[in-house]
Design a protein around this motif. Structure first.
Motif, PDB file in Angstrom:
ATOM      1  N   GLU A 110       0.830  -1.205   0.000  1.00 24.69           N
ATOM      2  CA  GLU A 110       0.000   0.000   0.000  1.00 24.69           C
ATOM      3  C   GLU A 110       0.866   1.257   0.000  1.00 24.69           C
ATOM      4  OE1 GLU A 110      -2.949   2.120   3.147  1.00 24.69           O
ATOM      5  OE2 GLU A 110      -3.260  -0.032   2.826  1.00 24.69           O
ATOM      6  N   GLN A 111       1.883   1.271   0.841  1.00 28.85           N
ATOM      7  CA  GLN A 111       2.771   2.431   0.929  1.00 28.85           C
ATOM      8  C   GLN A 111       3.531   2.653  -0.383  1.00 28.85           C
ATOM      9  OE1 GLN A 111       3.006   4.647   3.484  1.00 28.85           O
ATOM     10  NE2 GLN A 111       1.418   3.538   4.551  1.00 28.85           N
ATOM     11  N   ALA A 112       3.905   1.556  -1.051  1.00 25.36           N
ATOM     12  CA  ALA A 112       4.685   1.650  -2.291  1.00 25.36           C
ATOM     13  C   ALA A 112       3.794   1.708  -3.532  1.00 25.36           C
ATOM     14  CB  ALA A 112       5.631   0.455  -2.395  1.00 25.36           C
ATOM     15  N   MET A 113       2.481   1.628  -3.311  1.00 28.58           N
ATOM     16  CA  MET A 113       1.519   1.621  -4.417  1.00 28.58           C
ATOM     17  C   MET A 113       1.823   0.489  -5.404  1.00 28.58           C
ATOM     18  SD  MET A 113       0.698   5.656  -4.959  1.00 28.58           S
ATOM     19  CE  MET A 113       2.365   6.264  -4.876  1.00 28.58           C
ATOM     20  N   LEU A 114       1.975  -0.716  -4.850  1.00 30.33           N
ATOM     21  CA  LEU A 114       2.273  -1.909  -5.631  1.00 30.33           C
ATOM     22  C   LEU A 114       1.243  -2.985  -5.321  1.00 30.33           C
ATOM     23  CD1 LEU A 114       6.088  -2.169  -4.838  1.00 30.33           C
ATOM     24  CD2 LEU A 114       5.090  -1.374  -6.983  1.00 30.33           C
ATOM     25  N   ASP A 115       1.222  -4.022  -6.161  1.00 26.47           N
ATOM     26  CA  ASP A 115       0.434  -5.207  -5.849  1.00 26.47           C
ATOM     27  C   ASP A 115       1.180  -5.982  -4.775  1.00 26.47           C
ATOM     28  OD1 ASP A 115      -1.540  -4.668  -7.737  1.00 26.47           O
ATOM     29  OD2 ASP A 115      -0.420  -5.697  -9.326  1.00 26.47           O
ATOM     30  N   VAL A 116       0.454  -6.597  -3.869  1.00 28.48           N
ATOM     31  CA  VAL A 116       1.079  -7.310  -2.755  1.00 28.48           C
ATOM     32  C   VAL A 116       1.988  -8.435  -3.256  1.00 28.48           C
ATOM     33  CG1 VAL A 116      -0.783  -8.962  -2.312  1.00 28.48           C
ATOM     34  CG2 VAL A 116       0.622  -8.139  -0.415  1.00 28.48           C
ATOM     35  N   GLU A 117       1.698  -9.002  -4.419  1.00 32.45           N
ATOM     36  CA  GLU A 117       2.529 -10.071  -4.971  1.00 32.45           C
ATOM     37  C   GLU A 117       3.944  -9.584  -5.308  1.00 32.45           C
ATOM     38  OE1 GLU A 117      -0.559  -9.294  -6.619  1.00 32.45           O
ATOM     39  OE2 GLU A 117      -1.555 -10.640  -5.219  1.00 32.45           O
ATOM     40  N   GLN A 118       4.109  -8.291  -5.510  1.00 38.23           N
ATOM     41  CA  GLN A 118       5.419  -7.725  -5.833  1.00 38.23           C
ATOM     42  C   GLN A 118       6.308  -7.584  -4.598  1.00 38.23           C
ATOM     43  OE1 GLN A 118       3.295  -4.456  -8.137  1.00 38.23           O
ATOM     44  NE2 GLN A 118       5.236  -4.574  -9.237  1.00 38.23           N
TER      45      GLN A 118
ATOM     46  N   GLY B  53       9.055   7.278   2.342  1.00 42.42           N
ATOM     47  CA  GLY B  53       8.132   6.153   2.235  1.00 42.42           C
ATOM     48  C   GLY B  53       8.420   5.088   3.277  1.00 42.42           C
ATOM     49  N   LEU B  54       9.699   4.898   3.579  1.00 41.86           N
ATOM     50  CA  LEU B  54      10.082   3.925   4.594  1.00 41.86           C
ATOM     51  C   LEU B  54       9.612   4.372   5.971  1.00 41.86           C
ATOM     52  CD1 LEU B  54      11.472   1.235   5.045  1.00 41.86           C
ATOM     53  CD2 LEU B  54      13.631   2.457   5.281  1.00 41.86           C
ATOM     54  N   VAL B  55       9.744   5.653   6.243  1.00 42.55           N
ATOM     55  CA  VAL B  55       9.265   6.190   7.526  1.00 42.55           C
ATOM     56  C   VAL B  55       7.750   6.002   7.622  1.00 42.55           C
ATOM     57  CG1 VAL B  55       8.942   8.317   8.861  1.00 42.55           C
ATOM     58  CG2 VAL B  55      11.160   7.810   7.848  1.00 42.55           C
ATOM     59  N   ASP B  56       7.038   6.303   6.541  1.00 45.43           N
ATOM     60  CA  ASP B  56       5.586   6.108   6.533  1.00 45.43           C
ATOM     61  C   ASP B  56       5.230   4.643   6.766  1.00 45.43           C
ATOM     62  OD1 ASP B  56       5.082   8.800   6.085  1.00 45.43           O
ATOM     63  OD2 ASP B  56       4.825   8.566   3.912  1.00 45.43           O
ATOM     64  N   SER B  57       5.985   3.746   6.145  1.00 47.24           N
ATOM     65  CA  SER B  57       5.741   2.311   6.318  1.00 47.24           C
ATOM     66  C   SER B  57       5.982   1.893   7.760  1.00 47.24           C
ATOM     67  CB  SER B  57       6.649   1.495   5.389  1.00 47.24           C
ATOM     68  OG  SER B  57       6.349   1.745   4.038  1.00 47.24           O
ATOM     69  N   ILE B  58       7.049   2.400   8.353  1.00 48.60           N
ATOM     70  CA  ILE B  58       7.362   2.075   9.747  1.00 48.60           C
ATOM     71  C   ILE B  58       6.256   2.571  10.670  1.00 48.60           C
ATOM     72  CG2 ILE B  58       8.921   2.666  11.654  1.00 48.60           C
ATOM     73  CD1 ILE B  58      11.239   2.354   9.603  1.00 48.60           C
ATOM     74  N   PHE B  59       5.777   3.786  10.454  1.00 43.60           N
ATOM     75  CA  PHE B  59       4.679   4.305  11.279  1.00 43.60           C
ATOM     76  C   PHE B  59       3.437   3.433  11.124  1.00 43.60           C
ATOM     77  CE2 PHE B  59       6.460   8.889  11.190  1.00 43.60           C
ATOM     78  CZ  PHE B  59       7.160   8.670  12.362  1.00 43.60           C
ATOM     79  N   ALA B  60       3.144   3.012   9.896  1.00 46.30           N
ATOM     80  CA  ALA B  60       1.977   2.162   9.642  1.00 46.30           C
ATOM     81  C   ALA B  60       2.120   0.810  10.344  1.00 46.30           C
ATOM     82  CB  ALA B  60       1.776   1.975   8.143  1.00 46.30           C
ATOM     83  N   LEU B  61       3.334   0.243  10.323  1.00 45.15           N
ATOM     84  CA  LEU B  61       3.571  -1.030  11.000  1.00 45.15           C
ATOM     85  C   LEU B  61       3.429  -0.873  12.517  1.00 45.15           C
ATOM     86  CD1 LEU B  61       6.634  -2.312   8.949  1.00 45.15           C
ATOM     87  CD2 LEU B  61       4.304  -3.236   8.897  1.00 45.15           C
ATOM     88  N   GLU B  62       3.965   0.217  13.056  1.00 48.71           N
ATOM     89  CA  GLU B  62       3.849   0.461  14.499  1.00 48.71           C
ATOM     90  C   GLU B  62       2.384   0.574  14.906  1.00 48.71           C
ATOM     91  OE1 GLU B  62       7.850   2.795  15.892  1.00 48.71           O
ATOM     92  OE2 GLU B  62       6.312   4.007  14.910  1.00 48.71           O
ATOM     93  N   GLU B  63       1.619   1.288  14.116  1.00 50.78           N
ATOM     94  CA  GLU B  63       0.205   1.475  14.434  1.00 50.78           C
ATOM     95  C   GLU B  63      -0.566   0.157  14.315  1.00 50.78           C
ATOM     96  OE1 GLU B  63      -3.525   3.897  12.584  1.00 50.78           O
ATOM     97  OE2 GLU B  63      -1.611   4.958  12.706  1.00 50.78           O
ATOM     98  N   GLU B  64      -0.315  -0.581  13.247  1.00 49.38           N
ATOM     99  CA  GLU B  64      -1.035  -1.835  13.007  1.00 49.38           C
ATOM    100  C   GLU B  64      -0.795  -2.864  14.105  1.00 49.38           C
ATOM    101  OE1 GLU B  64      -3.353  -4.779  11.142  1.00 49.38           O
ATOM    102  OE2 GLU B  64      -3.228  -2.645  10.655  1.00 49.38           O
TER     103      GLU B  64
END
Length: 87
Positions: free
Chosen positions: A15-23, A39-50
């Protein structure tokens, strides 16, 4: 539960990279997926929240952190360890 965590991490990164999950494969690096530092920081924040975890602020410095962000597989492994430690 581990497969659920693994799949959810892939979904978040895709989702953060705007890719299909298979990629989003274990051996792919964030750079391979077109994820820049912001984008990596955004991904890390999303993982922390999830997963209600705290990823070390120095995760981008492998020599100073146990949280390895060098590949998606390493990120998955590190998140799984943090989730297990919290339980």
């Amino acid at each position: 539960m581990t497969d659920t965590i693994r799949n959810r991490i892939r979904e978040i990164i895709a989702e953060q990279a705007m890719l299909d999950v298979e990629q989003v494969t274990d051996d792919a690096t964030p750079a391979d997926l077109g994820i820049d530092s912001l984008g990596l920081v955004d991904s890390i924040f999303a993982l922390e929240e999830e997963f209600d975890i705290t990823i070390p602020f120095n995760a981008n410095e492998p020599e100073k952190s146990e949280f390895d962000i060098s590949s998606i597989g390493q990120i998955i492994s590190a998140v799984e360890k943090l989730v297990a430690a919290k339980a």
